[in-house]
Design an enzyme around this catalytic site. Structure first.
Site, PDB file in Angstrom:
ATOM      1  N   GLU A 115       0.860  -1.186   0.000  1.00  0.00           N
ATOM      2  CA  GLU A 115       0.000   0.000   0.000  1.00  0.00           C
ATOM      3  C   GLU A 115       0.886   1.222   0.000  1.00  0.00           C
ATOM      4  O   GLU A 115       2.017   1.160   0.461  1.00  0.00           O
ATOM      5  CB  GLU A 115      -0.854   0.025   1.278  1.00  0.00           C
ATOM      6  CG  GLU A 115      -1.851  -1.085   1.367  1.00  0.00           C
ATOM      7  CD  GLU A 115      -2.377  -1.241   2.795  1.00  0.00           C
ATOM      8  OE1 GLU A 115      -2.537  -0.221   3.495  1.00  0.00           O
ATOM      9  OE2 GLU A 115      -2.601  -2.391   3.203  1.00  0.00           O
ATOM     10  N   LYS A 148       2.160   4.698   1.457  1.00  0.00           N
ATOM     11  CA  LYS A 148       2.197   5.264   2.801  1.00  0.00           C
ATOM     12  C   LYS A 148       1.779   6.724   2.679  1.00  0.00           C
ATOM     13  O   LYS A 148       2.548   7.563   2.203  1.00  0.00           O
ATOM     14  CB  LYS A 148       3.609   5.138   3.383  1.00  0.00           C
ATOM     15  CG  LYS A 148       3.702   5.528   4.839  1.00  0.00           C
ATOM     16  CD  LYS A 148       5.008   5.038   5.442  1.00  0.00           C
ATOM     17  CE  LYS A 148       5.044   5.209   6.933  1.00  0.00           C
ATOM     18  NZ  LYS A 148       5.160   6.585   7.366  1.00  0.00           N
ATOM     19  N   ASP A 207       0.956  10.395   3.635  1.00  0.00           N
ATOM     20  CA  ASP A 207       1.635  11.258   4.598  1.00  0.00           C
ATOM     21  C   ASP A 207       0.672  12.320   5.122  1.00  0.00           C
ATOM     22  O   ASP A 207       0.450  13.343   4.489  1.00  0.00           O
ATOM     23  CB  ASP A 207       2.843  11.914   3.914  1.00  0.00           C
ATOM     24  CG  ASP A 207       3.840  12.421   4.918  1.00  0.00           C
ATOM     25  OD1 ASP A 207       3.699  12.080   6.113  1.00  0.00           O
ATOM     26  OD2 ASP A 207       4.746  13.164   4.529  1.00  0.00           O
ATOM     27  N   TYR A 216      -6.870   2.343   5.756  1.00  0.00           N
ATOM     28  CA  TYR A 216      -5.984   1.224   5.429  1.00  0.00           C
ATOM     29  C   TYR A 216      -6.020   0.027   6.377  1.00  0.00           C
ATOM     30  O   TYR A 216      -5.327  -0.958   6.151  1.00  0.00           O
ATOM     31  CB  TYR A 216      -4.539   1.697   5.280  1.00  0.00           C
ATOM     32  CG  TYR A 216      -4.017   2.453   6.481  1.00  0.00           C
ATOM     33  CD1 TYR A 216      -3.731   1.795   7.664  1.00  0.00           C
ATOM     34  CD2 TYR A 216      -3.827   3.823   6.428  1.00  0.00           C
ATOM     35  CE1 TYR A 216      -3.271   2.476   8.763  1.00  0.00           C
ATOM     36  CE2 TYR A 216      -3.359   4.524   7.527  1.00  0.00           C
ATOM     37  CZ  TYR A 216      -3.085   3.848   8.690  1.00  0.00           C
ATOM     38  OH  TYR A 216      -2.633   4.539   9.771  1.00  0.00           O
ATOM     39  N   LYS A 242      10.783   3.447   2.852  1.00  0.00           N
ATOM     40  CA  LYS A 242      10.751   4.896   2.671  1.00  0.00           C
ATOM     41  C   LYS A 242      11.309   5.270   1.306  1.00  0.00           C
ATOM     42  O   LYS A 242      12.349   4.766   0.894  1.00  0.00           O
ATOM     43  CB  LYS A 242      11.596   5.571   3.758  1.00  0.00           C
ATOM     44  CG  LYS A 242      10.978   5.490   5.146  1.00  0.00           C
ATOM     45  CD  LYS A 242       9.642   6.198   5.161  1.00  0.00           C
ATOM     46  CE  LYS A 242       9.105   6.457   6.530  1.00  0.00           C
ATOM     47  NZ  LYS A 242       9.464   7.617   7.211  1.00  0.00           N
ATOM     48  N   CYS A 256      29.207  25.376  29.752  1.00  0.00           N
ATOM     49  CA  CYS A 256      27.767  25.304  29.535  1.00  0.00           C
ATOM     50  C   CYS A 256      27.240  26.665  29.057  1.00  0.00           C
ATOM     51  O   CYS A 256      27.510  27.682  29.691  1.00  0.00           O
ATOM     52  CB  CYS A 256      27.062  24.914  30.837  1.00  0.00           C
ATOM     53  SG  CYS A 256      25.266  24.945  30.698  1.00  0.00           S
ATOM     54  N   CYS A 291      24.852  28.052  32.061  1.00  0.00           N
ATOM     55  CA  CYS A 291      25.287  28.399  33.415  1.00  0.00           C
ATOM     56  C   CYS A 291      26.794  28.589  33.522  1.00  0.00           C
ATOM     57  O   CYS A 291      27.314  28.934  34.578  1.00  0.00           O
ATOM     58  CB  CYS A 291      24.805  27.342  34.409  1.00  0.00           C
ATOM     59  SG  CYS A 291      25.691  25.785  34.274  1.00  0.00           S
ATOM     60  N   CYS A 325      26.736  19.029  31.137  1.00  0.00           N
ATOM     61  CA  CYS A 325      26.927  20.073  32.127  1.00  0.00           C
ATOM     62  C   CYS A 325      26.663  19.414  33.477  1.00  0.00           C
ATOM     63  O   CYS A 325      25.566  18.918  33.718  1.00  0.00           O
ATOM     64  CB  CYS A 325      25.948  21.222  31.898  1.00  0.00           C
ATOM     65  SG  CYS A 325      25.844  22.317  33.331  1.00  0.00           S
ATOM     66  N   CYS A 379      21.596  24.473  37.003  1.00  0.00           N
ATOM     67  CA  CYS A 379      21.523  24.846  35.593  1.00  0.00           C
ATOM     68  C   CYS A 379      20.045  24.852  35.171  1.00  0.00           C
ATOM     69  O   CYS A 379      19.393  23.809  35.183  1.00  0.00           O
ATOM     70  CB  CYS A 379      22.342  23.823  34.798  1.00  0.00           C
ATOM     71  SG  CYS A 379      22.470  24.174  33.050  1.00  0.00           S
TER      72      CYS A 379
HETATM   73  P1  AMP Z   1       5.662   6.125  11.288  1.00  0.00           P
HETATM   74  O1  AMP Z   1       4.843   7.289  11.786  1.00  0.00           O
HETATM   75  O2  AMP Z   1       6.753   6.512  10.345  1.00  0.00           O
HETATM   76  O3  AMP Z   1       6.054   5.177  12.365  1.00  0.00           O
HETATM   77  O4  AMP Z   1       4.689   5.295  10.357  1.00  0.00           O
HETATM   78  C1  AMP Z   1       3.522   4.775  10.844  1.00  0.00           C
HETATM   79  C2  AMP Z   1       2.375   5.565  10.316  1.00  0.00           C
HETATM   80  O5  AMP Z   1       2.240   5.461   8.917  1.00  0.00           O
HETATM   81  C3  AMP Z   1       1.077   5.048  10.823  1.00  0.00           C
HETATM   82  O6  AMP Z   1       0.783   5.557  12.086  1.00  0.00           O
HETATM   83  C4  AMP Z   1       0.108   5.551   9.803  1.00  0.00           C
HETATM   84  O7  AMP Z   1      -0.430   6.768  10.249  1.00  0.00           O
HETATM   85  C5  AMP Z   1       0.935   5.856   8.578  1.00  0.00           C
HETATM   86  N1  AMP Z   1       0.464   5.187   7.362  1.00  0.00           N
HETATM   87  C6  AMP Z   1       0.275   5.806   6.188  1.00  0.00           C
HETATM   88  N2  AMP Z   1      -0.153   4.966   5.246  1.00  0.00           N
HETATM   89  C7  AMP Z   1      -0.272   3.749   5.830  1.00  0.00           C
HETATM   90  C8  AMP Z   1      -0.691   2.465   5.370  1.00  0.00           C
HETATM   91  N3  AMP Z   1      -1.062   2.246   4.102  1.00  0.00           N
HETATM   92  N4  AMP Z   1      -0.686   1.464   6.257  1.00  0.00           N
HETATM   93  C9  AMP Z   1      -0.291   1.650   7.537  1.00  0.00           C
HETATM   94  N5  AMP Z   1       0.114   2.842   8.029  1.00  0.00           N
HETATM   95  C10 AMP Z   1       0.125   3.892   7.188  1.00  0.00           C
HETATM   96 ZN    ZN Z   2      24.701  24.259  32.764  1.00  0.00          ZN
END
Ligand code: AMP
Ligand code: ZN
Length: 664
Positions: free
Chosen positions: A110, A112, A114, A221, A308, A402, A405, A420, A426
């Site tokens: 699938e 991913k 964003d 999904y 990724k 630091c 401080c 530190c 601090c």
């Molecule tokens: P990460 O935030 O990088 O750990 O990735 C996990 C997140 O990817 C999940 O919490 C989902 O919100 C998102 N995600 C997006 N598309 C999908 C998909 N097809 N299946 C599962 N998770 C997905």
């Molecule tokens: Zn400090």
């Protein structure tokens, strides 16, 4: 037709048109006709409030205001995903899972998406609740806002189960995002930086009318729940589609890692043709029973992995290096960059990790550097463009003192970070420790946020977390942005933290290297803070999975007089410094020293309950059979290769009932 029937018919029609337009992208009437029908319904609903329906299509325009988003604990935890970046990573993953399950493995690929993750709960076909992921264990109730998203069905179609959760991603497609930004620019406002942050920000708007104006979309999904009669991930996508959800059609069922890679390569190239942002591919074991066998690690399912897409890289000028002091006194160098646009966001800062990293890459102020956004939120510097370096450039001198401080920094043998040592004086350390103490996974103090902690410290009202319990309302009310009510809430939140169980208190203390998992282990082993304090380094190292680094850190922490005083005070205020009697009563040593592997499907207890029973009774759970395994607890459908392996190694197999007898 009477009025009620007329209202219901209009609702049904509008629901269908909504679905045609927003889910199928195939409207059958004009926008004008749609608006006319909607107006007609609105008018009837106003005239006949007795036929109110919280899921009426008229409520898509919003109107409800949410002052505070209620926290809700997810019934099924929302996990994160492990990442992979190469063919080798995927093959390694395949190897790992093939050891744990039997039979052929098929995968769904699938995209991913964003955006912002969301969990929707449906009961009897009606949207009951929408909750953000939050920390995976609990999130915010954003139902009123989510109801305004047109592609989220408020009522389902077809043959759906009586109760289930469905997970997805709320995204802001490029086109709508661009249009929003044009409007903002025209109004003289700053444009939004990227679709993802804008999508997640949209869910937390107080006025749902505002959310309704944003062209958000919801892509689903995963379905979770009990007794769903679904056998594969691919089938669950199809089912969700039948019930009226928007499930992208790009998903594909494949039989090998090679086919997975084909899918990845195709979409790495074509993803920019999609109407919304994606940052990779998610690969899931298709068979749900195999998924169940594989289970989860502490953070992510073993049956899924994200691949990724390659990170985007840009170059920009490093203008300055600044240094931050964390709650443990650790110093992190931060690169201040000439602002540059990268993968949809403007980047001004990047992490430099530590002194060694700066030296290794020979990073200098004035350099042109390469910046990359990988899996992490914070972009990092991956190299220097030496061609652009000017002759007067000087190597970076790491700081000796630091920045907060002035104390001389120390760096222990073999450690990457400078510290530190002025932990009592601090300011960022003092503030940071208290902020950690009150944070969600620690004492989870309602009504008190990080900024207020900083304010309380700066006003001289507190200098450590024990001081919180002595705060008086009269001291808080006069502070900026505080009032009678908020001060009361704060005090109440602090009082309530006295119920937080010992293992979380131990984590909250902020002992270096004692994270959530270690705190749990120590709490379970020692059962009280006094036993931990009395323990020597050697004894600590003998506790399962506690290494020398942790042991040293623990003994060092309790050797400090000031910390002993803190503990003593916490005890007097009534904070939980030992495991409660009730919890103790459920724990035994019956299975001490025994290692269990759990396989198959169980009747009387769930798989997770079974694992908890093993641990509560002193045993250990492991995922693969080896010569160290003491027993395999087998339910129905135990995998044949596990059975074979157990037989070969002569590992006794016990049934669910036999196991339950053991711990009686
Ligand atoms: P990460 O935030 O990088 O750990 O990735 C996990 C997140 O990817 C999940 O919490 C989902 O919100 C998102 N995600 C997006 N598309 C999908 C998909 N097809 N299946 C599962 N998770 C997905
Ligand atoms: Zn400090």
């Amino acid at each position: 037709m009477n009025t009620e029937q007329q209202i219901n018919q209009l609702r049904e029609e509008l629901r269908q048109h909504n679905y045609n337009y927003y889910v199928l992208d195939a409207p059958t009437i004009s926008d004008y006709e749609f608006d006319m029908k909607l107006k007609k319904l609105q008018k009837l609903e106003e005239q006949y409030p007795e036929f109110y329906d919280p899921n009426s299509p008229t409520l898509r325009v919003g109107g409800e205001i949410t002052k505070n988003f209620e926290t809700i604990v997810h019934e099924h935890r929302m996990y994160s995903l492990d990442n992979s970046y190469s063919k080798e990573d995927l093959l390694d993953w395949e190897k790992r899972i093939k050891k744990l399950v039997d039979g052929d493995i098929h995968y769904t690929c699938e995209l991913k998406y964003d955006g912002a993750s969301i969990s929707l709960t449906y009961e009897n076909g009606v949207l009951l609740r929408a909750v953000t992921r939050g920390d995976g264990i609990q999130g915010d109730n954003v139902t009123t806002n989510v109801k305004t998203i047109r592609s989220v069905p408020l009522k389902l179609k077809g043959n759906f189960p009586p109760k289930f959760d469905i997970r997805g991603e709320i995204v802001l497609p490029y086109e709508g995002f661009a249009k929003m930004n044009q409007e903002r620019l025209a109004a003289g406002e700053e444009p939004y930086a990227n679709p993802r942050n804008t999508a997640s920000g949209s869910l937390k708007l107080q006025d749902s009318t505002e959310t309704a104006k944003r062209p958000l979309d919801c892509l689903l999904y995963a379905i979770t729940g009990d007794r769903l009669a679904i056998k594969t991930q691919y089938e669950s996508l199809e089912k969700a589609r039948e019930w009226g959800f928007k499930v992208p059609k790009e998903s594909k069922l494949v039989n090998s890692i090679d086919e997975v890679l084909e899918f990845v390569e195709y979409w790495d190239e074509h993803r920019h043709d999609l109407p919304y942002e994606t940052d990779g591919v998610v690969i899931k074991v298709n068979n749900l029973q195999q998924q169940e066998e594989l289970g989860f690690t502490a953070k992510a399912p073993r049956w899924a992995i994200a691949y990724k897409f390659k990170a985007e890289q840009v170059s920009t000028v490093l203008e300055q290096i600044t240094y931050q002091v964390g709650r443990t006194g650790a110093i992190t160098p931060v690169a201040n960059l000439q602002p540059v646009s990268l993968a949809g966001t403007t980047v001004k800062r990047a992490s430099l990790h530590n002194a060694d990293q700066i030296e290794k890459l020979d990073i200098r102020v004035g350099d042109t550097v390469f910046v990359e956004k990988g899996g992490e939120i914070i972009p990092k510097i991956v190299g220097v463009d030496f061609q652009q370096r000017t002759p007067d450039s000087m190597p970076t001198q790491y700081i000796n003192n630091c920045p907060e401080c002035g104390t001389f920094l120390i760096r222990k043998e073999g450690e990457a970070l400078h510290y530190c040592p002025n932990d009592q004086g601090c300011t960022p350390q003092i503030v940071g420790r208290i902020q950690h103490y009150i944070s969600r996974k620690a004492m989870d103090i309602d009504g008190l946020g990080g900024e207020t902690v900083a304010l309380l410290v700066h006003e001289g009202l507190i200098t450590n977390y024990a001081d919180l319990y002595e705060l008086k309302k009269e001291q808080i009310v006069p502070l900026e942005r505080m009032a009678e009510k908020s001060a009361e809430n704060l005090i109440m939140g602090i009082q309530k933290s006295k119920d937080i169980p010992f293992e979380r208190v131990l984590f909250a203390l902020g002992i270096r290297y004692v994270g959530e998992t270690v705190a749990k282990k120590l709490a379970k082993h020692y059962k009280s803070i006094h036993a931990i304090i009395a323990s020597t380094e050697e004894e600590l190292v003998n506790v399962d999975e506690i290494g020398i680094k942790i042991a040293q850190s623990v003994t060092e922490f309790f050797a400090i007089e000031a910390n002993k005083v803190l503990i003593h005070r916490l005890q007097q205020y009534g904070v939980q410094l030992e495991i409660s009697a009730e919890k103790l009563a459920n724990q035994t040593d019956t299975l001490k020293g025994q290692i269990f592997v759990v396989s198959g499907v169980f009747e009387k207890v769930s798989r997770n309950e079974l694992k908890k029973l093993i641990e509560d009774n002193g045993g250990k759970v492991s995922s693969a059979i080896s010569s160290k395994t003491s027993y395999v607890v087998a339910g129905a459908n135990m995998g044949p290769s596990k059975l074979e392996k157990a037989n070969k190694l002569d590992i006794p197999i016990c049934s669910e009932d036999e196991f339950l007898d053991k711990i009686k």
